[in-house]
Each structure stands twice: as structure tokens, then as C-alpha cells.
Design a protein around this motif. Structure first.
Motif, PDB file in Angstrom:
ATOM      1  N   VAL A 180      51.347  49.452 -73.856  1.00  0.00           N
ATOM      2  CA  VAL A 180      51.196  48.603 -72.674  1.00  0.00           C
ATOM      3  C   VAL A 180      50.287  47.426 -73.012  1.00  0.00           C
ATOM      4  O   VAL A 180      49.307  47.600 -73.728  1.00  0.00           O
ATOM      5  CB  VAL A 180      50.530  49.396 -71.509  1.00  0.00           C
ATOM      6  N   SER A 181      50.629  46.254 -72.515  1.00  0.00           N
ATOM      7  CA  SER A 181      49.677  45.146 -72.524  1.00  0.00           C
ATOM      8  C   SER A 181      49.408  44.771 -71.083  1.00  0.00           C
ATOM      9  O   SER A 181      50.298  44.277 -70.380  1.00  0.00           O
ATOM     10  CB  SER A 181      50.242  43.930 -73.272  1.00  0.00           C
ATOM     11  N   ARG A 182      48.191  45.039 -70.641  1.00  0.00           N
ATOM     12  CA  ARG A 182      47.816  44.646 -69.272  1.00  0.00           C
ATOM     13  C   ARG A 182      47.730  43.130 -69.203  1.00  0.00           C
ATOM     14  O   ARG A 182      48.030  42.528 -68.190  1.00  0.00           O
ATOM     15  CB  ARG A 182      46.444  45.230 -68.916  1.00  0.00           C
ATOM     16  N   ARG A 183      47.320  42.544 -70.312  1.00  0.00           N
ATOM     17  CA  ARG A 183      47.095  41.100 -70.330  1.00  0.00           C
ATOM     18  C   ARG A 183      48.389  40.342 -70.062  1.00  0.00           C
ATOM     19  O   ARG A 183      48.417  39.366 -69.319  1.00  0.00           O
ATOM     20  CB  ARG A 183      46.515  40.733 -71.700  1.00  0.00           C
ATOM     21  N   PHE A 184      49.481  40.802 -70.678  1.00  0.00           N
ATOM     22  CA  PHE A 184      50.735  40.061 -70.544  1.00  0.00           C
ATOM     23  C   PHE A 184      51.764  40.764 -69.669  1.00  0.00           C
ATOM     24  O   PHE A 184      52.873  40.261 -69.485  1.00  0.00           O
ATOM     25  CB  PHE A 184      51.331  39.785 -71.936  1.00  0.00           C
ATOM     26  N   GLY A 185      51.419  41.947 -69.137  1.00  0.00           N
ATOM     27  CA  GLY A 185      52.322  42.651 -68.230  1.00  0.00           C
ATOM     28  C   GLY A 185      53.588  43.100 -68.915  1.00  0.00           C
ATOM     29  O   GLY A 185      54.696  42.796 -68.485  1.00  0.00           O
ATOM     30  N   ILE A 186      53.428  43.835 -70.013  1.00  0.00           N
ATOM     31  CA  ILE A 186      54.609  44.312 -70.738  1.00  0.00           C
ATOM     32  C   ILE A 186      54.361  45.741 -71.210  1.00  0.00           C
ATOM     33  O   ILE A 186      53.230  46.120 -71.509  1.00  0.00           O
ATOM     34  CB  ILE A 186      54.964  43.374 -71.922  1.00  0.00           C
ATOM     35  N   THR A 187      55.427  46.529 -71.232  1.00  0.00           N
ATOM     36  CA  THR A 187      55.332  47.890 -71.734  1.00  0.00           C
ATOM     37  C   THR A 187      56.563  48.202 -72.591  1.00  0.00           C
ATOM     38  O   THR A 187      57.595  47.527 -72.460  1.00  0.00           O
ATOM     39  CB  THR A 187      55.192  48.905 -70.571  1.00  0.00           C
TER      40      THR A 187
ATOM     41  N   HIS B 178      55.948  44.612 -79.527  1.00  0.00           N
ATOM     42  CA  HIS B 178      55.205  45.851 -79.789  1.00  0.00           C
ATOM     43  C   HIS B 178      53.877  45.552 -80.485  1.00  0.00           C
ATOM     44  O   HIS B 178      52.866  46.198 -80.205  1.00  0.00           O
ATOM     45  CB  HIS B 178      56.044  46.802 -80.645  1.00  0.00           C
ATOM     46  N   ALA B 179      53.894  44.564 -81.390  1.00  0.00           N
ATOM     47  CA  ALA B 179      52.658  44.220 -82.103  1.00  0.00           C
ATOM     48  C   ALA B 179      51.613  43.694 -81.118  1.00  0.00           C
ATOM     49  O   ALA B 179      50.430  44.059 -81.194  1.00  0.00           O
ATOM     50  CB  ALA B 179      52.955  43.170 -83.174  1.00  0.00           C
ATOM     51  N   ILE B 180      52.056  42.866 -80.177  1.00  0.00           N
ATOM     52  CA  ILE B 180      51.124  42.306 -79.178  1.00  0.00           C
ATOM     53  C   ILE B 180      50.463  43.453 -78.392  1.00  0.00           C
ATOM     54  O   ILE B 180      49.248  43.457 -78.158  1.00  0.00           O
ATOM     55  CB  ILE B 180      51.878  41.335 -78.236  1.00  0.00           C
ATOM     56  N   MET B 181      51.266  44.452 -78.015  1.00  0.00           N
ATOM     57  CA  MET B 181      50.714  45.574 -77.243  1.00  0.00           C
ATOM     58  C   MET B 181      49.770  46.426 -78.092  1.00  0.00           C
ATOM     59  O   MET B 181      48.697  46.823 -77.643  1.00  0.00           O
ATOM     60  CB  MET B 181      51.863  46.435 -76.697  1.00  0.00           C
ATOM     61  N   LEU B 182      50.209  46.694 -79.341  1.00  0.00           N
ATOM     62  CA  LEU B 182      49.366  47.525 -80.216  1.00  0.00           C
ATOM     63  C   LEU B 182      48.019  46.864 -80.469  1.00  0.00           C
ATOM     64  O   LEU B 182      46.984  47.533 -80.493  1.00  0.00           O
ATOM     65  CB  LEU B 182      50.075  47.732 -81.562  1.00  0.00           C
ATOM     66  N   GLU B 183      48.028  45.555 -80.654  1.00  0.00           N
ATOM     67  CA  GLU B 183      46.779  44.850 -80.927  1.00  0.00           C
ATOM     68  C   GLU B 183      45.852  44.939 -79.730  1.00  0.00           C
ATOM     69  O   GLU B 183      44.643  45.118 -79.874  1.00  0.00           O
ATOM     70  CB  GLU B 183      47.073  43.388 -81.290  1.00  0.00           C
TER      71      GLU B 183
ATOM     72  N   ARG C 270      55.250  33.753 -79.930  1.00  0.00           N
ATOM     73  CA  ARG C 270      55.309  32.644 -78.968  1.00  0.00           C
ATOM     74  C   ARG C 270      56.548  32.796 -78.073  1.00  0.00           C
ATOM     75  O   ARG C 270      56.459  32.666 -76.850  1.00  0.00           O
ATOM     76  CB  ARG C 270      55.404  31.341 -79.767  1.00  0.00           C
ATOM     77  N   VAL C 271      57.688  33.069 -78.693  1.00  0.00           N
ATOM     78  CA  VAL C 271      58.937  33.210 -77.916  1.00  0.00           C
ATOM     79  C   VAL C 271      58.813  34.373 -76.939  1.00  0.00           C
ATOM     80  O   VAL C 271      59.199  34.271 -75.767  1.00  0.00           O
ATOM     81  CB  VAL C 271      60.158  33.406 -78.864  1.00  0.00           C
ATOM     82  N   VAL C 272      58.237  35.494 -77.397  1.00  0.00           N
ATOM     83  CA  VAL C 272      58.069  36.652 -76.509  1.00  0.00           C
ATOM     84  C   VAL C 272      57.266  36.237 -75.273  1.00  0.00           C
ATOM     85  O   VAL C 272      57.645  36.538 -74.130  1.00  0.00           O
ATOM     86  CB  VAL C 272      57.354  37.816 -77.255  1.00  0.00           C
ATOM     87  N   LEU C 273      56.167  35.525 -75.480  1.00  0.00           N
ATOM     88  CA  LEU C 273      55.313  35.156 -74.343  1.00  0.00           C
ATOM     89  C   LEU C 273      56.030  34.176 -73.410  1.00  0.00           C
ATOM     90  O   LEU C 273      55.902  34.263 -72.183  1.00  0.00           O
ATOM     91  CB  LEU C 273      53.988  34.567 -74.840  1.00  0.00           C
ATOM     92  N   GLN C 274      56.834  33.271 -73.995  1.00  0.00           N
ATOM     93  CA  GLN C 274      57.603  32.337 -73.143  1.00  0.00           C
ATOM     94  C   GLN C 274      58.634  33.090 -72.309  1.00  0.00           C
ATOM     95  O   GLN C 274      58.783  32.853 -71.106  1.00  0.00           O
ATOM     96  CB  GLN C 274      58.328  31.300 -74.010  1.00  0.00           C
ATOM     97  N   VAL C 275      59.344  34.020 -72.964  1.00  0.00           N
ATOM     98  CA  VAL C 275      60.380  34.776 -72.239  1.00  0.00           C
ATOM     99  C   VAL C 275      59.728  35.636 -71.153  1.00  0.00           C
ATOM    100  O   VAL C 275      60.252  35.757 -70.039  1.00  0.00           O
ATOM    101  CB  VAL C 275      61.221  35.635 -73.221  1.00  0.00           C
TER     102      VAL C 275
END
Ligand code: SF4
Length: 261
Positions: free
Chosen positions: A133-140, A179-184, A215-220
Motif C-alpha cells: 500500500v502507498s498511503r501517499r499516492f493512494g495505491i495498493t 510496486h516499487a513505489i509502494m515497497l519504498e 512518472r507515468v504511474v503517478l500521472q495515470v
């Protein structure tokens, strides 16, 4: 701890691929219009389960026999793991059984090419299907596995479609980046690579996590959050409308819109 409301507004990693295929499809799915499981999806689930047994199969004297026994186990356990009706589940197990001779052969030749120990080390999970989960970007999302690279946990995803000739598909790169963004965020440390296991062809490919994919993940994600908030996206010119389970809904929306404008 996440509350229910937070999860309702949380994007799943698989939503990114759906968005890129057709944002409207995602709009309908997010509003509860799920397409039922297809025979193709059921086979994908069974093959993905089987691929989790590859590390153990590599070390067996009879990998083909071991995988056949694993498929029997998966067949018995499937109803408890995935909610599929029995005809769909039986058909999927039959489909994957037909692939077993080719898979066993390709797995043996991958072990020969890469080295048994190296390959086992490369694909042995540290954790199976962790919830990230990334609370920061709202993704799981849940990658198939986490594999250790040094003291960093890296995501590994299992794909059951065709492997590209070289490298990995764009959608796979984006899934690894998500997944990398969430793991970090959860573990700290920089996740610099991920693994894609193409289960049918037994191709195991590590790939660097690129800045541009992050970058693309965050834009999408931003665009998907707009859809969650109620914006219905336009129908893309290259939308894969043939055989789309949402075609009826899509047409209704179009007719309603043309009445007003
Ligand atoms: S019918 Fe076409 S535009 Fe509509 S949701 Fe399906 S793929 Fe997208």
C-alpha cells in the motif's frame, strides 16, 4: 491501519493496465460493473499458481512428474483460493495440463542456461502475494512474490501471456514501478529492479525500475483518481470494443449523452 473509506478510494495496480487499455472500462468496473471470469482468466489463475511451484520443480529429478502432482494439488485447492465455478476451474486445469510437457522442457532448459542454483535463488520467494500500500499516492497491489536482492525486497510478477522477444512489456514495467513505489514507502530503501516471470515460456527477466515509468504511474494515478471522483472518460479512438463486456453500457451512455447535446 487503513479504514474502509481509504481503500474504496485506493487504486489497484491492475487498474493501471485497465486504464491504459480503455479508461472507460475502468470507469464501469469501478462502479461495480465487473466482467465475469472468462475461461482465459481461469487458465491464467491456474498457471500462475503452478508457476509458484517452479523453484521446487527445478531441484527435482522428475520436474514434469512434480509439476503434474502440483497441478493435482492446485485443482483440489482451487475452490478455496479463487471463486470460480467448477466447470471453469476444471476447464482451466485441463488447459494447463496440456501445457505441462512444454513447460517442463522449457523450465529444464532455463535451469541449464542460467544455472540451477542461480535460477532457484532468483525466483524463490521471500514472501508470496504480500499486500502493498502507498498511503501517499493512494495505491495498493499484490505482486506474485517478493524476492530478495541483497537486503532489499524486490517485486516479482508472474505473467501467463506471451513474453516479448527482449526485455519486458510496458504494462509489466509500469506494474513493477508501482510496486516499487509502494515497497519504498513501506520498507524504506530504493527498489531498483523487479522481476517478471513469463510462466508459459519459462523466461525469467529482471528489469531496472525506470524513473520515467515511475512518472507515468503517478500521472495515470491522478487520472484514475478523477475517474473515481466521477469523471467519465471519453471513448479512446483505439478502444478494444470488440468482445468488450461493457459495450452495452457504453452504448447506453453514448445515447443518453447525444439526447442532451
Ligand atoms: S465498449 Fe469500447 S469504449 Fe466502451 S468500455 Fe468497452 S472498450 Fe471501452
Amino acid at each position: 491501519m487503513w479504514d474502509v473509506v481509504s481503500f474504496v478510494n485506493t487504486v489497484r495496480v491492475s487498474d493501471i493496465a485497465t486504464y491504459l487499455r480503455c479508461p472507460r472500462k475502468l470507469y464501469f468496473r469501478l462502479r461495480g460493473h465487473e466482467e465475469g471470469p472468462t475461461a482465459e482468466y481461469a487458465s491464467h489463475l491456474v498457471l500462475k499458481e503452478l508457476a509458484l511451484s517452479y523453484p521446487a520443480a527445478i531441484n527435482r529429478d522428475d520436474p514434469a512428474g512434480f509439476l503434474a502432482a502440483e497441478l493435482d494439488r492446485i485443482s483440489a485447492e482451487l475452490p478455496a483460493i479463487h471463486p470460480l465455478d467448477s466447470a471453469l476451474a476444471d476447464g482451466a486445469v485441463g488447459d494447463v495440463r496440456a501445457l505441462l510437457p512444454g513447460i517442463s522442457e522449457r523450465l529444464a532448459s532455463a535451469a541449464q542456461r542460467i544455472g540451477k542454483e542461480t535460477l532457484v535463488g532468483m525466483i524463490t520467494p521471500f514472501q508470496v502475494e504480500p499486500v502493498l500500500v502507498s498511503r501517499r499516492f493512494g495505491i495498493t497491489g499484490s505482486p506474485a512474490k517478493l524476492v530478495m536482492r541483497g537486503d532489499i525486497a524486490a517485486p516479482s510478477i508472474i505473467r501467463t501471456g506471451k513474453a516479448p522477444e527482449n526485455g519486458i512489456w510496458k504494462n509489466d514495467r509500469l506494474a513493477l514501478a508501482a510496486h516499487a513505489i509502494m515497497l519504498e514507502e513501506m520498507n524504506g530503501g530504493k527498489v531498483e529492479l523487479g522481476l517478471v516471470e513469463y510462466a508459459k515460456s519459462c523466461e525469467f527477466r529482471e528489469a531496472a525500475i525506470r524513473s520515467n515509468d515511475r512518472r507515468v504511474v503517478l500521472q495515470v494515478l491522478k487520472k484514475i483518481h478523477k475517474i473515481i471522483d466521477g469523471t467519465m472518460p471519453d471513448k479512446p479512438g483505439d478502444a478494444p470494443c470488440q468482445n468488450c463486456g461493457h459495450a452495452g453500457l457504453c452504448e447506453t451512455k453514448r445515447s443518453l449523452a447525444s439526447k442532451f447535446f
